[in-house]
Design a protein around this motif. Structure first.
Motif, PDB file in Angstrom:
ATOM      1  N   LEU B 101       0.834  -1.163  -0.397  1.00 19.39           N
ATOM      2  CA  LEU B 101       0.065  -0.258   0.144  1.00 19.39           C
ATOM      3  C   LEU B 101       1.129   1.402  -0.138  1.00 19.39           C
ATOM      4  O   LEU B 101       1.753   1.355   0.410  1.00 19.39           O
ATOM      5  CB  LEU B 101      -0.882   0.104   1.338  1.00 19.39           C
ATOM      6  N   GLY B 102       0.275   2.279  -0.285  1.00 14.30           N
ATOM      7  CA  GLY B 102       1.222   3.408  -0.331  1.00 14.30           C
ATOM      8  C   GLY B 102       0.539   4.631   0.992  1.00 14.30           C
ATOM      9  O   GLY B 102       0.085   4.018   1.637  1.00 14.30           O
ATOM     10  N   ALA B 103       0.965   5.757   0.563  1.00 12.84           N
ATOM     11  CA  ALA B 103       1.499   6.584   2.087  1.00 12.84           C
ATOM     12  C   ALA B 103      -0.242   6.591   2.355  1.00 12.84           C
ATOM     13  O   ALA B 103      -0.208   7.109   4.014  1.00 12.84           O
ATOM     14  CB  ALA B 103       2.238   7.495   2.081  1.00 12.84           C
ATOM     15  N   PHE B 104      -0.676   7.356   2.006  1.00 12.94           N
ATOM     16  CA  PHE B 104      -1.922   7.389   2.265  1.00 12.94           C
ATOM     17  C   PHE B 104      -3.446   6.382   2.869  1.00 12.94           C
ATOM     18  O   PHE B 104      -3.698   6.302   3.517  1.00 12.94           O
ATOM     19  CB  PHE B 104      -2.682   8.294   0.828  1.00 12.94           C
ATOM     20  N   ALA B 105      -2.572   5.158   2.277  1.00 10.30           N
ATOM     21  CA  ALA B 105      -3.530   4.223   3.249  1.00 10.30           C
ATOM     22  C   ALA B 105      -3.055   3.666   4.409  1.00 10.30           C
ATOM     23  O   ALA B 105      -3.398   3.221   5.746  1.00 10.30           O
ATOM     24  CB  ALA B 105      -3.860   2.880   2.021  1.00 10.30           C
ATOM     25  N   THR B 106      -1.413   3.955   4.265  1.00 12.73           N
ATOM     26  CA  THR B 106      -0.847   3.750   5.851  1.00 12.73           C
ATOM     27  C   THR B 106      -0.760   4.369   6.601  1.00 12.73           C
ATOM     28  O   THR B 106      -0.905   3.892   7.748  1.00 12.73           O
ATOM     29  CB  THR B 106       0.579   3.351   5.401  1.00 12.73           C
ATOM     30  N   ILE B 107      -0.533   5.974   6.839  1.00 16.09           N
ATOM     31  CA  ILE B 107      -0.969   6.483   7.770  1.00 16.09           C
ATOM     32  C   ILE B 107      -1.817   6.755   8.440  1.00 16.09           C
ATOM     33  O   ILE B 107      -1.673   5.881  10.097  1.00 16.09           O
ATOM     34  CB  ILE B 107      -0.476   7.602   7.471  1.00 16.09           C
ATOM     35  N   PRO B 108      -3.058   6.553   7.677  1.00 24.10           N
ATOM     36  CA  PRO B 108      -4.027   6.648   8.525  1.00 24.10           C
ATOM     37  C   PRO B 108      -4.460   5.249   9.498  1.00 24.10           C
ATOM     38  O   PRO B 108      -4.578   4.759  10.768  1.00 24.10           O
ATOM     39  CB  PRO B 108      -5.342   6.295   7.715  1.00 24.10           C
ATOM     40  N   LEU B 109      -4.196   3.561   8.509  1.00 16.98           N
ATOM     41  CA  LEU B 109      -4.467   2.522   8.991  1.00 16.98           C
ATOM     42  C   LEU B 109      -3.011   2.998  10.630  1.00 16.98           C
ATOM     43  O   LEU B 109      -3.685   1.790  11.358  1.00 16.98           O
ATOM     44  CB  LEU B 109      -4.136   1.470   8.176  1.00 16.98           C
ATOM     45  N   VAL B 110      -2.217   2.845  10.550  1.00 12.76           N
ATOM     46  CA  VAL B 110      -1.311   3.160  11.283  1.00 12.76           C
ATOM     47  C   VAL B 110      -1.472   3.860  12.567  1.00 12.76           C
ATOM     48  O   VAL B 110      -2.035   3.306  14.127  1.00 12.76           O
ATOM     49  CB  VAL B 110       0.248   3.386  11.545  1.00 12.76           C
ATOM     50  N   LEU B 111      -2.394   5.044  12.237  1.00 13.18           N
ATOM     51  CA  LEU B 111      -3.172   5.488  13.098  1.00 13.18           C
ATOM     52  C   LEU B 111      -4.059   5.120  13.961  1.00 13.18           C
ATOM     53  O   LEU B 111      -4.450   4.915  15.152  1.00 13.18           O
ATOM     54  CB  LEU B 111      -3.377   7.461  12.843  1.00 13.18           C
ATOM     55  N   LEU B 112      -4.259   4.344  13.190  1.00 12.59           N
ATOM     56  CA  LEU B 112      -5.854   3.644  13.685  1.00 12.59           C
ATOM     57  C   LEU B 112      -5.301   2.633  14.633  1.00 12.59           C
ATOM     58  O   LEU B 112      -5.868   2.461  15.722  1.00 12.59           O
ATOM     59  CB  LEU B 112      -6.600   2.729  12.515  1.00 12.59           C
ATOM     60  N   LEU B 113      -4.604   1.776  14.553  1.00 15.98           N
ATOM     61  CA  LEU B 113      -3.866   1.368  15.203  1.00 15.98           C
ATOM     62  C   LEU B 113      -3.567   0.966  16.556  1.00 15.98           C
ATOM     63  O   LEU B 113      -4.345   0.622  17.469  1.00 15.98           O
ATOM     64  CB  LEU B 113      -2.882   0.035  14.453  1.00 15.98           C
ATOM     65  N   GLY B 114      -2.942   2.458  16.333  1.00 21.68           N
ATOM     66  CA  GLY B 114      -2.693   2.896  17.732  1.00 21.68           C
ATOM     67  C   GLY B 114      -4.028   3.586  18.724  1.00 21.68           C
ATOM     68  O   GLY B 114      -4.165   3.154  20.205  1.00 21.68           O
ATOM     69  N   ALA B 115      -4.642   3.837  18.082  1.00 17.61           N
ATOM     70  CA  ALA B 115      -5.939   4.018  18.141  1.00 17.61           C
ATOM     71  C   ALA B 115      -6.730   3.414  19.457  1.00 17.61           C
ATOM     72  O   ALA B 115      -7.130   3.171  20.112  1.00 17.61           O
ATOM     73  CB  ALA B 115      -6.807   4.584  17.408  1.00 17.61           C
ATOM     74  N   ALA B 116      -6.595   2.332  18.291  1.00 22.14           N
ATOM     75  CA  ALA B 116      -7.255   0.514  18.902  1.00 22.14           C
ATOM     76  C   ALA B 116      -6.437   0.022  20.045  1.00 22.14           C
ATOM     77  O   ALA B 116      -6.813   0.123  20.981  1.00 22.14           O
ATOM     78  CB  ALA B 116      -7.469  -0.373  17.635  1.00 22.14           C
ATOM     79  N   ILE B 117      -5.203   0.575  20.151  1.00 18.57           N
ATOM     80  CA  ILE B 117      -4.342   0.172  21.276  1.00 18.57           C
ATOM     81  C   ILE B 117      -4.579   0.332  22.272  1.00 18.57           C
ATOM     82  O   ILE B 117      -5.103   0.300  23.428  1.00 18.57           O
ATOM     83  CB  ILE B 117      -3.150  -0.237  21.105  1.00 18.57           C
ATOM     84  N   GLY B 118      -4.883   2.226  21.724  1.00 21.85           N
ATOM     85  CA  GLY B 118      -5.112   3.035  23.692  1.00 21.85           C
ATOM     86  C   GLY B 118      -7.182   2.073  23.653  1.00 21.85           C
ATOM     87  O   GLY B 118      -6.738   2.194  25.009  1.00 21.85           O
ATOM     88  N   PHE B 119      -7.826   2.055  22.765  1.00 24.13           N
ATOM     89  CA  PHE B 119      -8.645   1.424  23.049  1.00 24.13           C
ATOM     90  C   PHE B 119      -8.822   0.452  23.866  1.00 24.13           C
ATOM     91  O   PHE B 119      -9.646   0.177  24.804  1.00 24.13           O
ATOM     92  CB  PHE B 119      -9.906   1.871  22.056  1.00 24.13           C
ATOM     93  N   VAL B 120      -8.417  -0.771  23.483  1.00 28.14           N
ATOM     94  CA  VAL B 120      -8.032  -1.580  24.457  1.00 28.14           C
ATOM     95  C   VAL B 120      -7.498  -1.731  25.887  1.00 28.14           C
ATOM     96  O   VAL B 120      -8.322  -1.488  27.030  1.00 28.14           O
ATOM     97  CB  VAL B 120      -7.349  -2.770  23.695  1.00 28.14           C
ATOM     98  N   ASN B 121      -6.086  -0.502  25.949  1.00 26.25           N
ATOM     99  CA  ASN B 121      -5.926  -0.300  27.043  1.00 26.25           C
ATOM    100  C   ASN B 121      -6.648  -0.088  28.034  1.00 26.25           C
ATOM    101  O   ASN B 121      -7.155  -0.062  29.224  1.00 26.25           O
ATOM    102  CB  ASN B 121      -4.885   0.521  27.481  1.00 26.25           C
ATOM    103  N   ALA B 122      -7.767   1.005  27.510  1.00 23.04           N
ATOM    104  CA  ALA B 122      -8.920   1.681  28.033  1.00 23.04           C
ATOM    105  C   ALA B 122      -9.796   0.758  28.521  1.00 23.04           C
ATOM    106  O   ALA B 122     -10.492   1.086  30.066  1.00 23.04           O
ATOM    107  CB  ALA B 122      -9.542   2.765  27.354  1.00 23.04           C
ATOM    108  N   PHE B 123     -10.220   0.221  27.858  1.00 25.66           N
ATOM    109  CA  PHE B 123     -11.378  -1.019  28.662  1.00 25.66           C
ATOM    110  C   PHE B 123     -10.552  -1.878  29.347  1.00 25.66           C
ATOM    111  O   PHE B 123     -11.814  -1.915  30.730  1.00 25.66           O
ATOM    112  CB  PHE B 123     -12.182  -1.932  27.041  1.00 25.66           C
ATOM    113  N   LEU B 124      -9.859  -2.023  29.064  1.00 24.58           N
ATOM    114  CA  LEU B 124      -8.800  -2.624  30.068  1.00 24.58           C
ATOM    115  C   LEU B 124      -8.849  -2.242  32.232  1.00 24.58           C
ATOM    116  O   LEU B 124      -9.362  -2.036  32.966  1.00 24.58           O
ATOM    117  CB  LEU B 124      -7.446  -3.390  30.076  1.00 24.58           C
TER     118      LEU B 124
END
Ligand SMILES: Nc1ncnc2c1ncn2[C@@H]1O[C@H](COP(=O)(O)OP(=O)(O)OP(=O)(O)O)[C@@H](O)[C@H]1O
Ligand SMILES: Nc1ncnc2c1ncn2[C@@H]1O[C@H](COP(=O)(O)OP(=O)(O)OP(=O)(O)O)[C@@H](O)[C@H]1O
Ligand SMILES: [Mg+2]
Ligand SMILES: [Mg+2]
Lengths: 493, 341, 322, 341
Positions: B101-124
């Motif tokens: 994939l290119g930059a325009f797909a990669t950056i949002p995907l990775v940011l989403l990953l970070g947000a999702a991990i933060g969300f799991v932390n928050a869930f715990l």
């Protein structure tokens, strides 16, 4: 020779002069009561005697010798034991009530080096027996309601081998029955030669106990009254004006109920009750410790739940899942333990008077989401004027206020915006009689909403309410209006 | 968390004012002294390119530190940020090199990953009521392992041989590399711009908005905030999501600078950003988490390390000096303020 | 001061060289930097030595910092090509000479100094096959993601195929207490797989851990270690009585340092030392060490001249060290 | 007496009991399941020698974890323990190899060093009022550098060449090596014995003595403890000195096992011992720092790692599983307890 003689004590905080050349003596076996409006300097005096604060000037003689404890341990060792005003200075969340009771004995090594749970339980129970209180010694201290915390503090002080016992508003959240129990114990100690310095805003306490009343104003003792004490005169000296007779003006509470509970049960096993409040009505609930007053208010506020029953607000079904929903519906509550329920810690954002008042109103006052401090400061100025809060200004930290003035800030928070139902749990804790009168006037001047007040002091209940209800074993027993209320109060006394 | 009777016997006098000045300004005074000292010893230090290099070097730590600050504000602590950043480097590389994939797909995907991990932390933390340190520490271990599973522990660079034997055909998108390697007007590196934007946004959010007030309130007294109608669970979740997202943003900057995905636990990133956030306490003598202080803290450490490297100090001396200067700054901020200790 | 008869700028002195290492610590780095210093002193060169401590981003920053400092040459010691190619080019553009050790920057202007990881691994593994014959049962300690380890392990995998070896297990960990942690792991592995007779350790820290485990289990007779890298401490471990560590292969890190300085100096003086400068590794067996009574690196250099110095990248005007 | 403590709200039912059991026993249930599972997959696992190896492997982490627990009890946090342990390894090696001292001089000296570092931490925290995390983080950086200065970054082994060019002539005292390498009755490794002694001593100190109560009291409500006359400053100092001393004891065990002084930052030791202490919260469902739980937590992680290694799981899977199991144990302990989330 007096047991304790304080000579010309002064202490300032910044530009606030809390004590101004205060001079006071206490004889052995004497109970001296200290009266004074909020911020008069009572707690500051207590803190100096107990080694929490150092005076800027002046000296203290104890048993004829200079006395200047630099840490609390020194005061205790010298025989001066203190029950402080704030109940979160008593025990340790995470440790048991028994541990809290024995804390001093761990410190001064009266307990053996090795401790067992059994021994803690046994010793703590012995202490409670001696003080005449009943508390669950194995319970985590964090789960203990404010009033029970106060009992822990008192019980602990009583069994300390004190020559001078200092009690800073020990009955602020006790009901009449516990207070009576405490009087008996204190009088017994006095007979055994202990001197007691007693601070309270409840004239009932002072009438029952005091040999002498010292009135503090602006940081100095302005007058002392010997037994029999003329309380009207004392109060007038204290607040600088005569106290108008605080009787609820008979008002007609008309119209439909603002708030109703039908078939409510607080606990699964308790008896059901009904409750209806009308617009403009002020209703008080009294009852012994643990009767369930706070639990009822929490349930109405969405912080807890009713075990059973339906609530209606302005005729619509009302079942808040959280305080947030309750607030959105126009219900507000000032909790019983202000440190835990309302204030931010010292040194942390949100500690100023303005920020304390604005916390629940942020979305209304700042719909854009950006905060402009001027607005909340203006609101705080208004509250300071209205409630007579003694403070340097709206940006002063609440931790620089005296206990009673902190309480006024908490009330000011909920006075700042109109609502449909206001819940106040022990609202007059530590508030002096003059200020109480002002607050009551403020509460009663609002006719747009209903007010439900939980208080363990029947005297307060009568003063503030149109109607007084009693609560017992988690159910509302009885409710009478007007003059009838007075009788319930006197029965309880 | 101190309560009521925490007063010191302090009356303002001339000495008091000096003390207050020292306390509020300690970090700045030291910073200034360092800049002057280093410049005297090595004139190349004050060169604009070098100053930009310093800012660029601290940008990732500052971005992560801003996230730490937000979790500190709600009374929490996020130990997983280093691992989130490290995982984000791997994820960005994987997405581009394996998925192509290119930059325009990669950056949002990775940011989403970070947000999702933060969300799991928050869930715990919020739902399961696991203590913050415990939840985020577990997440740290989990991610440290997880980031290696897709490649069976290999670093990710073009031509990567996947566990199933095939060879990855993608490459780093040159656009993506610009995030880490280009400069605005040829002077200000893009990571520094990103750091600046993050700093301003988070400063405004935490210090000037309703939400910021409520975040701090949650950290100060959660019960009181809830009783005042504050949605404390949602606020905490927000804080961890911000922290996770910023950590993955930091990871993106790293990835765009280094251009490949290398195994790392992110432990030093974690320590450095925690250090920045904690030095931030001392900045302006606030003694509480604050975004501005965190950025200054990161720059402070960056200046120190850059200067020491220029002066050819051995690497172990750098750690030592970092520790010593920290202690010094702290002693000034905290120690000097109270007349009697 | 400057060196008589040397080409500019070495005739006047005042040459600045920056050394940017990827590693952050360890005996190898210490020896490398010692070699760098020795040769630099001989040449009268000012050094700026810095370490990225295994952090790619830091290594980039350090190279950029060297550019900011305006040095004459940069030695890049280890690292990742993707990370460094563009900053190395930036340095070249700024007129700074660059040489790289053990990282392929794939740039015709940058001399590549290499110790062949593949050769090192091949040397010890050939020794293992010589000792144990084809088809032995073995295990390897390996953690992916570290370039030299990756290259060395690839040779092991090759040997597994071509010599019919059985790879019973692969384990390993990189943390702060590598020897102790690897020892704990190795004990578990050897208990579960008592038939393992050879353990390949592509890094000496791993070898230390495996040796500790073998000693604690008392199986030095049955399990032998074939390692890579060497230091004085390693020599002492290998020469202990009944040591299970029987062979290792290495280049002399100090020599690597010296060669790097010489190469960049040549480049600065305008004499390109060639695109590739290769350093040959030496096989060192336990028997060699014991029979020659070698107990330190210095002894080793005396007895194995190939280990002492390299004649790669020299010129008449460059003073020899020692 | 009028106080009515009718707590009919929480009448335990069958479901409630099961929950309580799960909560208190979660870690043990998982531990048991792991032991059974690993034994089924690889019978060599349950072998007494292997079990002892596991205990030996966790001994250092457990000793450090006990120290963390004590600092957690006083409401603090010691981030420097990893660095203290690493420095102690270097110090022990230096004392023997460079100064040529024997085991009986080395061990007390190194313990004293650890205690002294703990004391400095306490000084920063108690006297200068620097927040715990900040003070111990600075100490961590300081030590990470400091330990390398005497040898200019070299590892310490016999024949070490000192920065001044001379060669060290000392060697590891064989007696010292016994601390890490000998076994009681040929079965129980000495490090395990040391761990046991530390565990019992600290358990008794924290849970069964006056001082233990006061330590927890200081952490729970410092002001209340001080008002009751508790010497909170001295208690905190005690906690940090204990933590520093235990960290150096852990360092001694590592040195005696490895037999040389290797450069390290101790970061992974720190993380692992913090993990042990935090898992300890979940043991017995106590939800507070406790020494017994910490030891169980360390053993728990040790069993997991040993078993996975035996099953030939790749190293990166171990971190992942460590994290996943942690999350599982936490979810059980914290999540299950409350009926509705
Ligand atoms: N830490 C402090 N910093 C600044 N001002 C303070 C501080 N503590 C008390 N004061 C001020 O000193 C004055 C006396 O306070 P004190 O607590 O002694 O009053 P009090 O008589 O106990 O009142 P209350 O009945 O409300 O408890 C008040 O004006 C208060 O605002
Ligand atoms: N957080 C808590 N955890 C456990 N039990 C509680 C808690 N809060 C209150 N209780 C118990 O619930 C019962 C009712 O308490 P509640 O606080 O409603 O009584 P109250 O009438 O307001 O008395 P008080 O005068 O003590 O405030 C008491 O037995 C009390 O011990
Ligand atoms: Mg008061
Ligand atoms: Mg109540």
């Amino acid at each position: 020779m007096p047991l304790l003689h304080a000579q010309a004590l002064s202490r300032s905080f910044g530009s606030t002069r809390a004590l101004v050349e205060l001079t006071l003596s206490i004889e052995p076996g004497e109970i001296v009561a200290l009266m004074g409006a909020n911020g008069a300097g009572k707690s500051t005096f207590v803190k100096i005697l107990s080694g929490v604060l150092a005076p800027d000037a002046g000296s203290v003689l104890f048993k004829g010798r200079p006395y200047a404890p630099s840490v609390p341990a020194e005061a205790t060792a010298a025989g001066v034991v203190t029950v402080h005003q704030s109940t979160d200075l008593v025990g340790i969340p995470g440790l048991t009530v028994g541990d809290a009771l024995l804390l001093n004995r761990f410190v001064d090594r009266r307990e053996p080096f090795f401790v067992s749970r059994r021994r803690v339980r046994r010793e703590a129970q012995a202490m409670l027996r001696e003080a005449g209180f009943d508390l669950p010694v194995d319970r985590n201290f964090a789960e203990l309601p404010a009033a029970d915390r106060q009992l822990v503090a008192i019980a602990r002080a009583l069994v300390n081998r004190a020559e001078l016992l200092i009690l800073d508003e020990p009955t602020a959240s006790l009901s009449a029955a516990e207070s009576r129990r405490l009087y008996a114990t204190l009088l017994d100690l006095k007979r055994r030669g202990m001197a007691i310095l007693y601070i309270s805003h409840r004239t009932a306490d002072l009438a029952a106990l005091a040999d002498r009343v010292a009135v503090l104003r602006g940081g100095r003792v302005v007058e002392t009254f010997a037994r029999p004490v003329d309380f009207d005169a004392a109060i007038e000296t204290m607040i600088g004006r005569p106290l108008a007779s605080a009787r609820p003006d008979a008002r007609r509470a008309d119209g439909d109920p603002v708030f109703e509970i039908s078939g409510g049960r607080l606990l699964p096993g308790s008896e059901p009750f009904d409750l209806a409040l009308r617009r403009g009505e002020v209703v008080a609930i009294t009852g012994v410790l643990g009767a369930g007053k706070s639990r009822l208010l929490s349930a109405v506020f969405g912080a807890g739940r009713l075990a059973e029953g339906a609530m209606r607000l302005d005729g619509a079904r009302y079942a808040p899942e959280s305080p947030r929903e309750a607030i959105a519906a126009g219900v507000a509550m000032a909790g019983e333990d202000r440190h835990r329920s309302s204030l931010m810690p010292a040194g942390w954002p949100g500690e100023t008077i303005a920020e304390t008042i604005s916390l629940p109103h942020l979305s209304r006052w700042y719909p854009s989401g950006f905060i402009r401090p001027r607005r909340e400061r203006a609101k705080a100025e208004a509250a300071i004027d209205r409630l007579g809060i003694r403070a340097a200004g709206p940006t002063a930290s609440v931790w620089t206020l005296s206990g009673g003035n902190q309480q006024k800030v908490v009330l000011g928070r909920w006075e700042a915006e109109p609502g449909r139902l206001l819940l106040l749990d022990e609202p007059f804790q530590g508030v002096d009689v003059g200020a109480r009168h002002d607050i009551i006037t403020a509460i009663r001047s609002r006719t747009d909403r209903a007010t439900l007040i939980a208080t363990s002091d029947p005297e307060e209940a009568i003063e503030v309410a149109d109607r007084v209800l009693t609560m017992d074993h988690h159910t509302i027993r009885e409710g009478r209006a007007g003059a009838g209320a007075r009788r319930i109060g006197e029965d309880a006394r | 968390m101190t309560t009521a009777h925490d007063d010191t016997a302090s009356r303002p006098g001339a000495g008091e004012h000096l003390r207050e000045f020292l306390r509020a300004g300690a970090v700045f005074i030291l910073l200034f002294a360092m800049v002057v000292g280093f410049t005297a010893a090595q004139p190349a230090f004050i060169n604009i390119n070098n100053l930009m290099s310093i800012l660029q070097a601290v940008s990732v730590v500052a971005i992560l530190g801003a996230g730490v600050t937000v979790t500190l504000a709600v009374g929490g602590f996020d130990l997983s940020i280093g691992a989130v950043a490290a995982s984000s480097v791997m994820a960005a590389s994987y997405v581009m090199i394996v998925w192509g994939l290119g930059a325009f797909a990669t950056i949002p995907l990775v940011l989403l990953l970070g947000a999702a991990i933060g969300f799991v932390n928050a869930f715990l933390i919020v739902r399961l009521k696991v203590p913050d340190l415990l939840a985020t520490l577990s997440m740290m271990f989990l991610l440290t392992g997880l980031q290696l599973i897709p490649t069976a522990g290999r670093s990710i660079s073009p031509g990567l041989i996947l566990p199933d034997g095939t060879t990855a055909t993608g490459a780093y998108d040159p656009l993506f590399l610009l995030v880490g390697r280009s400069s605005l007007f040829g002077i200000v590196p893009l990571p520094v711009v990103i750091m600046g934007v993050v700093a301003v946004l988070l400063f405004v959010l935490t210090e000037r908005t309703r939400i910021g007030r409520l975040l701090f309130a949650t950290g100060g007294n959660e019960l009181a905030t809830r009783l005042a109608g504050g949605p404390t669970d949602r606020l905490k979740t927000l804080a961890y999501v911000i922290s996770g997202t910023l950590a993955s943003l930091g990871g993106i900057v790293v990835a765009a600078r280094v251009g490949r995905g290398d195994v790392s636990s992110g432990a030093s990133l974690l320590m450095d950003s925690v250090a920045a956030a904690l030095i931030g306490f001392a900045v302006l003598g606030l003694r509480r988490p604050n975004v501005f202080g965190t950025i200054v803290g990161a720059v402070f450490v960056g200046v120190l390390l850059n200067g020491l490297t220029m002066l050819n100090a051995p690497y172990y001396a750098q750690d030592f000096v970092k520790g010593a200067v920290l202690v010094g700054a702290l002693a000034l901020t905290y120690g000097v303020a109270r007349g009697r200790a | 001061a400057g060196i008589e008869g040397a080409p500019a700028p070495f005739d006047k002195g005042d040459v600045d060289i920056a050394v940017v290492s990827f590693l952050g610590s360890g005996d190898w780095l210490q020896a490398f930097e010692a070699g760098v210093k020795r040769q630099a002193d001989a040449l009268g060169v000012n050094l700026t030595i810095s370490q990225a401590r295994n952090d790619n981003d830091t290594q980039r920053s350090l190279v950029e910092q060297a550019i900011n400092l305006g040095v004459d040459g940069i030695i890049i010691n280890n690292g990742r090509p993707e990370v460094l190619k563009d900053v190395a080019q930036k340095a070249l553009d700024a007129g700074i000479k660059v040489v790289a050790y053990d990282v392929n920057l794939d740039n015709p202007q940058i001399p590549q100094i290499e110790q062949s990881d593949a050769d090192m691994a091949r040397l010890v593994l050939e020794q293992a096959v010589k000792d144990k014959g084809d088809g032995f049962v073995g295990g390897a300690v390996y953690v992916a993601g570290f370039a030299p380890l990756d290259r060395r392990y690839a040779v092991w995998q090759d040997f597994v195929k071509t010599h019919n070896l059985t790879e019973k297990a692969v384990w390993g960990v990189v943390n702060d207490t590598v020897p102790a942690s690897v020892a704990d792991q190795t004990k578990a592995i050897l208990r579960a797989n008592p038939d393992i007779s050879v353990i390949f350790t592509p890094w000496d820290e791993f070898a230390k851990g495996v040796k500790l485990a073998i000693d604690e289990l008392g199986v030095a007779k049955d399990v032998k270690i074939y390692g890579v890298d060497i230091s004085t401490a390693d020599i002492q471990l290998m020469t202990e009585p009944d040591s299970a560590w029987v062979a290792t292969a290495a280049t002399n890190a100090a020599v690597v340092g010296e060669v790097s300085v010489r190469a960049v100096s040549l480049a600065i003086a305008g004499a390109f030392p060639g695109q590739s400068v290769l350093l040959q590794p030496t096989l060192v067996t336990r028997d060699d060490l014991v029979s020659n009574e070698i107990s330190t690196i210095e002894d080793l250099q005396q007895k194995f001249p190939a280990f002492l110095k390299s004649d790669a990248a020299t010129a008449s005007w460059i003073p020899a060290v020692n």
